[in-house]
Design an enzyme around this catalytic site. Structure first.
Site, PDB file in Angstrom:
ATOM      1  CD  GLU A 172       3.045  -4.274   5.719  1.00  0.00           C
ATOM      2  OE1 GLU A 172       2.296  -2.761   6.162  1.00  0.00           O
ATOM      3  OE2 GLU A 172       2.973  -4.646   4.903  1.00  0.00           O
ATOM      4  CB  CYS A 187      -7.627  -5.927  10.973  1.00  0.00           C
ATOM      5  SG  CYS A 187      -6.102  -4.926  11.460  1.00  0.00           S
ATOM      6  CD  GLU A 215       0.317  -6.795   8.013  1.00  0.00           C
ATOM      7  OE1 GLU A 215      -0.490  -7.731   8.168  1.00  0.00           O
ATOM      8  OE2 GLU A 215       2.037  -6.675   7.494  1.00  0.00           O
ATOM      9  CG  ASN A 264      -9.440  -0.891   9.015  1.00  0.00           C
ATOM     10  OD1 ASN A 264      -9.027  -0.243   7.664  1.00  0.00           O
ATOM     11  ND2 ASN A 264      -9.080  -1.440  10.252  1.00  0.00           N
TER      12      ASN A 264
HETATM   13  P1  NDP Z   1     -10.867  -4.611   0.903  1.00  0.00           P
HETATM   14  O1  NDP Z   1     -10.770  -5.616   0.918  1.00  0.00           O
HETATM   15  O2  NDP Z   1     -12.172  -4.014   0.234  1.00  0.00           O
HETATM   16  O3  NDP Z   1      -9.993  -2.584   0.361  1.00  0.00           O
HETATM   17  C1  NDP Z   1      -9.021  -2.905   0.802  1.00  0.00           C
HETATM   18  C2  NDP Z   1      -7.903  -2.316  -0.428  1.00  0.00           C
HETATM   19  O4  NDP Z   1      -8.286  -2.425  -1.403  1.00  0.00           O
HETATM   20  C3  NDP Z   1      -8.977  -0.945  -0.497  1.00  0.00           C
HETATM   21  O5  NDP Z   1      -8.280   0.314  -1.135  1.00  0.00           O
HETATM   22  C4  NDP Z   1      -9.761  -1.687  -2.108  1.00  0.00           C
HETATM   23  O6  NDP Z   1     -10.505  -0.362  -3.401  1.00  0.00           O
HETATM   24  C5  NDP Z   1      -8.783  -2.093  -2.537  1.00  0.00           C
HETATM   25  N1  NDP Z   1      -9.127  -3.434  -3.381  1.00  0.00           N
HETATM   26  C6  NDP Z   1     -10.686  -3.920  -3.481  1.00  0.00           C
HETATM   27  N2  NDP Z   1     -10.658  -4.371  -4.934  1.00  0.00           N
HETATM   28  C7  NDP Z   1      -9.702  -4.754  -5.268  1.00  0.00           C
HETATM   29  C8  NDP Z   1      -8.311  -5.855  -6.320  1.00  0.00           C
HETATM   30  N3  NDP Z   1      -9.294  -6.165  -6.913  1.00  0.00           N
HETATM   31  N4  NDP Z   1      -7.213  -5.106  -6.222  1.00  0.00           N
HETATM   32  C9  NDP Z   1      -6.566  -4.115  -5.827  1.00  0.00           C
HETATM   33  N5  NDP Z   1      -7.063  -3.609  -4.593  1.00  0.00           N
HETATM   34  C10 NDP Z   1      -8.743  -3.574  -4.934  1.00  0.00           C
HETATM   35  O7  NDP Z   1     -11.084  -4.393   2.288  1.00  0.00           O
HETATM   36  P2  NDP Z   1     -12.047  -3.063   3.588  1.00  0.00           P
HETATM   37  O8  NDP Z   1     -10.986  -1.451   2.564  1.00  0.00           O
HETATM   38  O9  NDP Z   1     -13.228  -3.222   3.717  1.00  0.00           O
HETATM   39  O10 NDP Z   1     -11.178  -2.710   4.488  1.00  0.00           O
HETATM   40  C11 NDP Z   1     -11.363  -3.785   5.810  1.00  0.00           C
HETATM   41  C12 NDP Z   1     -10.639  -4.856   5.656  1.00  0.00           C
HETATM   42  O11 NDP Z   1      -9.595  -4.825   6.032  1.00  0.00           O
HETATM   43  C13 NDP Z   1     -10.878  -6.674   6.889  1.00  0.00           C
HETATM   44  O12 NDP Z   1     -11.436  -7.746   6.420  1.00  0.00           O
HETATM   45  C14 NDP Z   1      -9.972  -5.939   8.188  1.00  0.00           C
HETATM   46  O13 NDP Z   1      -9.799  -6.761   8.810  1.00  0.00           O
HETATM   47  C15 NDP Z   1      -9.117  -5.693   6.819  1.00  0.00           C
HETATM   48  N6  NDP Z   1      -7.676  -4.919   7.295  1.00  0.00           N
HETATM   49  C16 NDP Z   1      -6.785  -5.647   8.532  1.00  0.00           C
HETATM   50  C17 NDP Z   1      -5.934  -5.155   8.987  1.00  0.00           C
HETATM   51  C18 NDP Z   1      -3.934  -6.383   8.474  1.00  0.00           C
HETATM   52  O14 NDP Z   1      -3.465  -5.666   9.503  1.00  0.00           O
HETATM   53  N7  NDP Z   1      -3.998  -7.770   9.037  1.00  0.00           N
HETATM   54  C19 NDP Z   1      -6.317  -4.074   9.606  1.00  0.00           C
HETATM   55  C20 NDP Z   1      -7.043  -3.256   8.907  1.00  0.00           C
HETATM   56  C21 NDP Z   1      -7.937  -3.967   8.242  1.00  0.00           C
HETATM   57  P3  NDP Z   1     -12.103  -0.378  -2.585  1.00  0.00           P
HETATM   58  O15 NDP Z   1     -12.595   0.622  -2.047  1.00  0.00           O
HETATM   59  O16 NDP Z   1     -12.500   0.603  -4.115  1.00  0.00           O
HETATM   60  O17 NDP Z   1     -13.261  -1.665  -2.555  1.00  0.00           O
END
Ligand code: NDP
Length: 483
Positions: free
Chosen positions: A461, A282, A248, A150
């Site tokens: 963080e 988020c 996060e 995002n």
């Molecule tokens: P995901 O959880 O799908 O993916 C985040 C990252 O983790 C990607 O690089 C993804 O790779 C990777 N990933 C997926 N599966 C695994 C695994 N089994 N082990 C390790 N890494 C893995 O999130 P999104 O990319 O869809 O992002 C949106 C989400 O992020 C929302 O829920 C949002 O709320 C949250 N978010 C939270 C924030 C915060 O600060 N609290 C800030 C911004 C977003 P791949 O792309 O290949 O799936």
């Protein structure tokens, strides 16, 4: 077609599999780049390079690391236009937004943690003549940084910069949905002269690359930003290995609007908190709770503003909303809107795919959507949608507002709108969320602790909290005789 490469040991290289994943632009649905489909073999190679590099980087002077990070920040600024365009094309977000927020923040992250490093030092605790304790902070070694789609470069650098500043070597995994600016960052890092192996960027799927990082026995810490389900999966893998984890995760954040609020500001900021970045932040306020006496007025004004929002191709400076990040994500958002209708929701505006036409033909656009008439326990109000969708719910008392606000499993952020200073402090302290804004939204000071409560994450963080995470504390107690 642009072919992206992994960046391992200072070299640009193909994945061990030789396979690539197609990457499209959400603005028009056209595939324009190929992303390495890396796996555990690439992670292992990156790990070996990082572990070797750590022998020097982990012992390098703060001044040296400061200068390296500042050179990377300079490199980001030199390639500002290219990065802003790349982020917009890869993610679908408006170009004005990448120019105003994403890319400036990426270089600011490096500058902020480079300078913070110069002020981060051992603590001393004197035991009144008996002994002196000093607490050293050692880098951890090779750490994993996994980031979402995002805010691609913004969040990737938010992790990498403090990890490097603290003396760690890093294996970074950007989301494979938005890998382009992380790839450009690897070029910038190479140009800046960062020693080989200090930062490695391995592209690919979460289930392969992310999982391999979480499983790797030599990696003692994972900093992850992403969805709650993925965070749980990482914790299941890493916790039995006693890795440090910073998670996060998702949010379902309330905006609480009291009748005495400045409604002009509350409406203006609720438009931003619901729809900025297509609602894919988020911190977005996706549940708007409004005191009943002003509910109708607030709702009508918010709906009128939402209807004015221009949705269109990200390069058009007049659009407020671009495309959502991918076709599957668009379909997920539209399915959630259908669920909301089945749950009794009344769609006040939007509620459907948008078709801006022209050069946006084939892209993934969703109209800004506001929904009312939903109970707080329905799935629409409980589960994160992560798109341009917010619900409106009236409340009668402060107690009720707090009960509604705190009723989800998430606890990331909230905003409180009131001109009553006593109420502002009272409600802020009783909100179960890591972050509370009063009469504003998304105003960030990088020194403050950032993170969520409950299912929104573990750890904080930001500022020295990031250095606390990326270092191991060691107390040395020296007895003093004859003081
Ligand atoms: P995901 O959880 O799908 O993916 C985040 C990252 O983790 C990607 O690089 C993804 O790779 C990777 N990933 C997926 N599966 C695994 C695994 N089994 N082990 C390790 N890494 C893995 O999130 P999104 O990319 O869809 O992002 C949106 C989400 O992020 C929302 O829920 C949002 O709320 C949250 N978010 C939270 C924030 C915060 O600060 N609290 C800030 C911004 C977003 P791949 O792309 O290949 O799936």
């Amino acid at each position: 077609m642009i072919r992206l490469h992994n960046f391992i040991n200072g070299r640009f290289q193909a994945p061990a599999s030789g396979q690539y994943l197609p990457n499209d632009s959400p603005a028009n649905g056209q595939v324009y780049s190929e992303v390495p489909d890396s796996d555990q073999r690439d992670v292992e190679e990156a790990y070996q390079a990082a572990a070797r590099a750590f022998q020097d980087w982990g012992r390098s002077s703060k001044q040296f690391r400061y200068e390296m990070l500042m050179r990377i920040a300079d490199g980001i600024e030199r390639r500002f236009d290219e990065l802003a365009e790349a982020e917009s094309k890869d993610n679908g977000k408006p170009l004005w937004l990448t120019r105003e927020v994403d890319i400036p923040r990426a270089s600011a992250n490096f500058r902020f943690f480079a300078t913070a490093l110069l002020h981060f030092d051992a603590q001393v605790h004197s035991m009144e003549g008996q002994a002196l304790n000093y607490t050293l902070r050692h880098p951890l070694g090779v750490v994993g940084c996994i980031s979402p789609w995002n805010l691609p470069l913004y969040l990737f650098t938010w992790k990498i910069a403090p990890a490097l500043a603290a003396g760690n070597c890093v294996i970074g995994k950007p989301s494979e949905v938005t890998p382009y600016t992380a790839y450009l960052l690897s070029e910038i890092v190479a140009e800046a002269g960062l020693p080989a192996g200090v930062l490695n960027i391995v592209h690919g799927l979460g289930g392969k690359v992310g999982q391999a990082l979480s499983e790797h026995p030599g990696i003692p810490a994972i900093s992850f930003t992403g969805g709650t389900a993925t965070g749980a999966q990482i914790a299941r893998t890493a916790a039995p290995m006693f890795k440090k984890l910073s998670l996060e995760l998702g949010g379902k954040n309330p905006n609480i609007i009291f009748a005495d609020a400045n409604l002009d500001e509350a409406v203006r900021m609720s438009v931003r908190s619901s729809f900025l970045n297509q609602g894919q932040i988020c911190l977005c306020g996706s549940r708007i709770l409004v005191e009943r006496s002003v509910y109708n007025e607030f709702r009508d004004r918010l709906v009128a503003e939402a209807k004015k929002i221009k949705v269109g191709h990200p390069s058009n400076p007049e659009v407020f909303m671009g495309a959502v990040v991918s076709k599957p994500h668009m379909e997920k958002i539209l399915a959630k809107i259908e669920t909301a209708k089945q749950e009794g929701g009344i769609v006040l505006c939007g509620g459907e795919r948008a078709y801006p036409g022209g050069e946006a033909e084939g892209g993934y656009y969703v109209a800004p959507t506001l929904i009312e008439n939903l109970s707080m326990d329905c799935s629409t109000n409980q589960e994160e949608i992560f798109g341009p969708v917010a619900t409106l719910t009236p409340f009668d008392t402060e107690e009720e507002a707090l009960a509604l606000a705190n009723s989800t499993r998430y606890g990331l952020a909230g905003s409180v709108w009131t001109e009553n200073i006593h109420r502002a402090h009272r409600v802020a302290a009783r909100l179960h969320s890591g972050f509370v804004w009063v009469n504003t939204w998304n105003l960030r000071d990088l020194r403050t602790p950032f993170g969520g409560m409950k299912d929104s994450g573990v750890g904080r963080e930001g500022g020295f909290k990031s250095f606390d995470f990326f270092t191991e504390a060691q107390n040395v107690c020296v007895k003093i005789e004859g003081y």
